[in-house]
Design a protein around this motif. Structure first.
Motif, PDB file in Angstrom:
ATOM      1  N   ILE A  67       0.835  -1.131  -0.056  1.00  0.00           N
ATOM      2  CA  ILE A  67      -0.057  -0.029  -0.072  1.00  0.00           C
ATOM      3  C   ILE A  67       0.795   1.373  -0.086  1.00  0.00           C
ATOM      4  O   ILE A  67       0.565   2.347  -0.761  1.00  0.00           O
ATOM      5  N   SER A  68       2.021   1.414   0.781  1.00  0.00           N
ATOM      6  CA  SER A  68       2.788   2.447   0.748  1.00  0.00           C
ATOM      7  C   SER A  68       3.560   2.637  -0.600  1.00  0.00           C
ATOM      8  O   SER A  68       3.794   3.859  -0.726  1.00  0.00           O
ATOM      9  N   VAL A 123      -2.636 -17.618   2.163  1.00  0.00           N
ATOM     10  CA  VAL A 123      -2.789 -17.523   0.921  1.00  0.00           C
ATOM     11  C   VAL A 123      -4.244 -16.645   0.733  1.00  0.00           C
ATOM     12  O   VAL A 123      -4.449 -15.755  -0.217  1.00  0.00           O
ATOM     13  N   ILE A 124      -5.228 -16.805   1.509  1.00  0.00           N
ATOM     14  CA  ILE A 124      -6.631 -16.269   1.176  1.00  0.00           C
ATOM     15  C   ILE A 124      -6.401 -14.467   1.406  1.00  0.00           C
ATOM     16  O   ILE A 124      -6.875 -14.069   0.830  1.00  0.00           O
ATOM     17  N   LEU A 125      -5.565 -14.347   2.493  1.00  0.00           N
ATOM     18  CA  LEU A 125      -5.492 -12.937   2.784  1.00  0.00           C
ATOM     19  C   LEU A 125      -4.576 -12.036   1.532  1.00  0.00           C
ATOM     20  O   LEU A 125      -5.070 -11.280   1.062  1.00  0.00           O
ATOM     21  N   HIS A 131      -7.024  -8.836  -5.174  1.00  0.00           N
ATOM     22  CA  HIS A 131      -8.124  -8.675  -5.516  1.00  0.00           C
ATOM     23  C   HIS A 131      -8.775  -7.342  -5.359  1.00  0.00           C
ATOM     24  O   HIS A 131      -9.133  -6.617  -6.414  1.00  0.00           O
ATOM     25  N   PHE A 132      -8.863  -6.780  -4.300  1.00  0.00           N
ATOM     26  CA  PHE A 132      -9.514  -5.550  -3.840  1.00  0.00           C
ATOM     27  C   PHE A 132      -8.559  -4.654  -4.040  1.00  0.00           C
ATOM     28  O   PHE A 132      -9.007  -3.580  -4.260  1.00  0.00           O
ATOM     29  N   LEU A 133      -7.297  -4.825  -4.068  1.00  0.00           N
ATOM     30  CA  LEU A 133      -6.287  -3.629  -3.924  1.00  0.00           C
ATOM     31  C   LEU A 133      -5.529  -3.374  -5.254  1.00  0.00           C
ATOM     32  O   LEU A 133      -4.463  -2.675  -5.032  1.00  0.00           O
TER      33      LEU A 133
END
Length: 142
Positions: A67-68, A123-125, A131-133
């Motif tokens: 994110i950064s 793996v899910i995280l 997917h979302f970011l």
């Protein structure tokens, strides 16, 4: 106390890579595999949390770094740069996932279900994060 020091060190590594990415634009992306591997190694081998917490913490440091870099790295934020960011993140994810798998396999004092859940949760995280970011930061210009 040792856990707190290790978490502060990993947080400082991620924050410093964000500053490097902002002030020396391509270097933050280039250092991403090293940052991911280092934060994963410190979280896994220097703390004595349960395996599930280690898995979530490793993801959180990877997500914070991603994110950064996507939001604060200099330059124009286009799809080509996003591809490079994701490529370097995957290069760092390979050794991080190997370290996590080794910890899962060798951690005999935890139940098999706990070890399985921590591996699958990681793996899910990562999948949900991508997917979302995946388009975070696109269109920003500095």
């Amino acid at each position: 106390m040792r856990n707190l020091i290790c978490l502060i060190v990993t947080l400082l590594i991620v924050i410093s890579n964000g500053f490097i990415g902002h002030y020396f634009p391509p270097k933050g992306i280039t250092f991403t595999p090293v940052v991911i591997s280092a934060t994963c190694a410190i979280t896994i081998y220097c703390t004595n949390f349960k395996l599930l917490y280690k898995s979530v913490l490793v993801y959180l440091f990877i997500a914070l770094n991603d994110i950064s870099i996507k939001l604060y790295s200099g330059g124009s934020h286009d799809n080509e740069g996003l591809g490079w960011i994701i490529l370097f993140m995957f290069i760092g994810l390979v050794p991080a996932f190997i370290m996590l798998l080794i910890e899962i396999i060798t951690k005999k004092n935890e139940t098999i279900s706990s070890r399985t859940i921590s591996g699958i949760l990681f793996v899910i995280l990562i999948s949900l994060h991508l997917h979302f970011l995946k388009h975070l930061g696109i269109g920003k210009a500095y």
